[in-house]
Write a protein that holds these residues in place. Structure first.
Motif, short mmCIF file in Angstrom:
data_model
loop_
_atom_site.label_atom_id
_atom_site.label_comp_id
_atom_site.label_asym_id
_atom_site.label_seq_id
_atom_site.Cartn_x
_atom_site.Cartn_y
_atom_site.Cartn_z
N SER A 157 4.16 7.36 2.58
CA SER A 157 4.50 6.15 3.32
C SER A 157 4.11 4.92 2.52
CB SER A 157 3.78 6.13 4.68
OG SER A 157 2.37 6.09 4.49
N MET A 158 4.63 3.77 2.94
CA MET A 158 4.30 2.50 2.32
C MET A 158 4.10 1.46 3.42
SD MET A 158 6.91 2.28 -0.92
CE MET A 158 7.87 3.74 -1.34
N ARG A 159 3.26 0.48 3.14
CA ARG A 159 3.01 -0.58 4.10
C ARG A 159 2.71 -1.87 3.35
NH1 ARG A 159 -1.45 -2.86 6.68
NH2 ARG A 159 -2.85 -1.52 5.46
N SER A 218 9.94 5.39 3.72
CA SER A 218 9.16 5.11 4.92
C SER A 218 8.24 3.92 4.64
CB SER A 218 8.33 6.34 5.32
OG SER A 218 7.51 6.04 6.43
N ILE A 219 8.73 2.72 4.97
CA ILE A 219 7.95 1.50 4.80
C ILE A 219 7.71 0.91 6.18
CG2 ILE A 219 7.80 -0.77 3.73
CD1 ILE A 219 9.63 0.17 1.55
N GLN A 240 0.12 -2.06 -4.90
CA GLN A 240 1.02 -2.68 -5.88
C GLN A 240 1.28 -4.12 -5.47
OE1 GLN A 240 2.56 -1.89 -8.77
NE2 GLN A 240 3.56 -3.87 -8.76
N ASN A 241 0.97 -5.07 -6.34
CA ASN A 241 1.31 -6.46 -6.10
C ASN A 241 2.79 -6.68 -6.43
OD1 ASN A 241 -1.36 -7.20 -5.41
ND2 ASN A 241 -1.89 -7.37 -7.58
N PHE A 242 3.46 -7.49 -5.66
CA PHE A 242 4.87 -7.78 -5.90
C PHE A 242 5.17 -9.20 -5.43
CE2 PHE A 242 4.73 -6.42 -1.52
CZ PHE A 242 5.68 -7.21 -0.88
N ASP A 279 0.85 -1.19 0.00
CA ASP A 279 0.00 0.00 0.00
C ASP A 279 0.88 1.24 0.00
OD1 ASP A 279 -2.37 -1.45 0.12
OD2 ASP A 279 -2.31 -1.56 2.30
N ILE A 280 0.65 2.14 -0.94
CA ILE A 280 1.46 3.35 -1.07
C ILE A 280 0.57 4.57 -0.88
CG2 ILE A 280 2.94 4.70 -2.61
CD1 ILE A 280 3.74 2.14 -3.96
#
Length: 236
Positions: free
Chosen positions: A181-183, A201-202, A143-145, A114-115
């Motif tokens: 941020s990212m999570r 920032s993850i 984003q799928n990874f 999630d971004i």
């Protein structure tokens, strides 16, 4: 009729199979009197953090400025200009972008990132795409990874405007985009690397620096010398 000023901004994320990280900025400006040689500047497309140019004609009867800045996680495009007299025109363009390759470790298979990103548009005069004191708009993208597989994030913003002296056009426009941020959904403690070396920032993820190519060479030499030293001791 001339094209009216426009603004374009977007965030894109995609899978990547090769290393990709860089900053791109460009700007241009023209100011001229009809029938005369334009006063112009063009920075071109630069792999740097900033691009700036400014042009004016006939004692600022027409003028324009373009400024683009980029860093990992933040981009901004700013233009201003005006044409105050009939027979004069001016134009400006600015664009900025960054891309970076991330690899997340600590899980198995697929993950979802999630971004959270924010955007601010502030304009005056004919470039009134925003308003004074406007609050940044925040949005969340997913984003799928695949864990252990590199993927690319990129952010860009651009703005352009054309001013003509017939109507006395003038104004300014600022477009700014930020990754807040990212999570990673449903994940525990993770580590990540990125091509640029920037620490993002993850949430619950620790940045793990990737040695430069030169450092890998020195490490290999050091390990080789250590092996030789051990063999020598064993022989004696």
């Amino acid at each position: 009729m001339p094209n009216r000023p426009r603004a374009v901004l977007f965030l894109s994320l995609a899978l990547a199979s090769a290393s990709h990280a860089g900053l791109i900025t460009s700007s241009s400006a023209d100011a001229y009197q009809w029938g005369a040689t334009p006063h112009s500047c063009e920075t071109g497309t630069l792999s740097t953090a900033i691009a700036f140019c400014s042009a004016s004609a006939a004692g600022y009867s027409a003028s324009a400025t373009g400024l683009a800045t980029a860093s990992y996680g933040t981009v901004a495009a700013y233009i201003q200009g005006g044409a105050a007299s009939v027979g004069y025109e001016a134009s400006a363009m600015a664009s900025a972008g960054f891309s970076d390759e991330l690899t997340i470790f600590g899980g198995v298979g697929q993950g979802v990132l999630d971004i959270v990103e924010s955007s601010l548009t502030y304009g005056t005069g004919i470039l009134q795409n925003g308003s004074p004191g406007v609050v940044p708009v925040t949005s969340t993208l997913t984003q799928n990874f695949t864990y252990g597989t590199p993927f690319t994030i990129s952010l860009s913003a651009s703005a352009s405007g054309l001013f003509d002296g017939i109507t006395g056009d003038g104004g300014s426009l600022l477009i700014e985009r930020n990754l807040q941020s990212m999570r990673v959904d449903g994940a525990g403690l993770l580590t990540y690397t990125d091509q640029s070396g920037h620490v993002y920032s993850i949430e619950d993820a620790t940045f793990k620096a990737t040695p430069e190519p030169g450092a890998w060479v020195l490490l290999a030499i050091g390990l080789g010398l250590l092996v030789l030293a051990r063999r020598k001791r064993n022989r004696t």
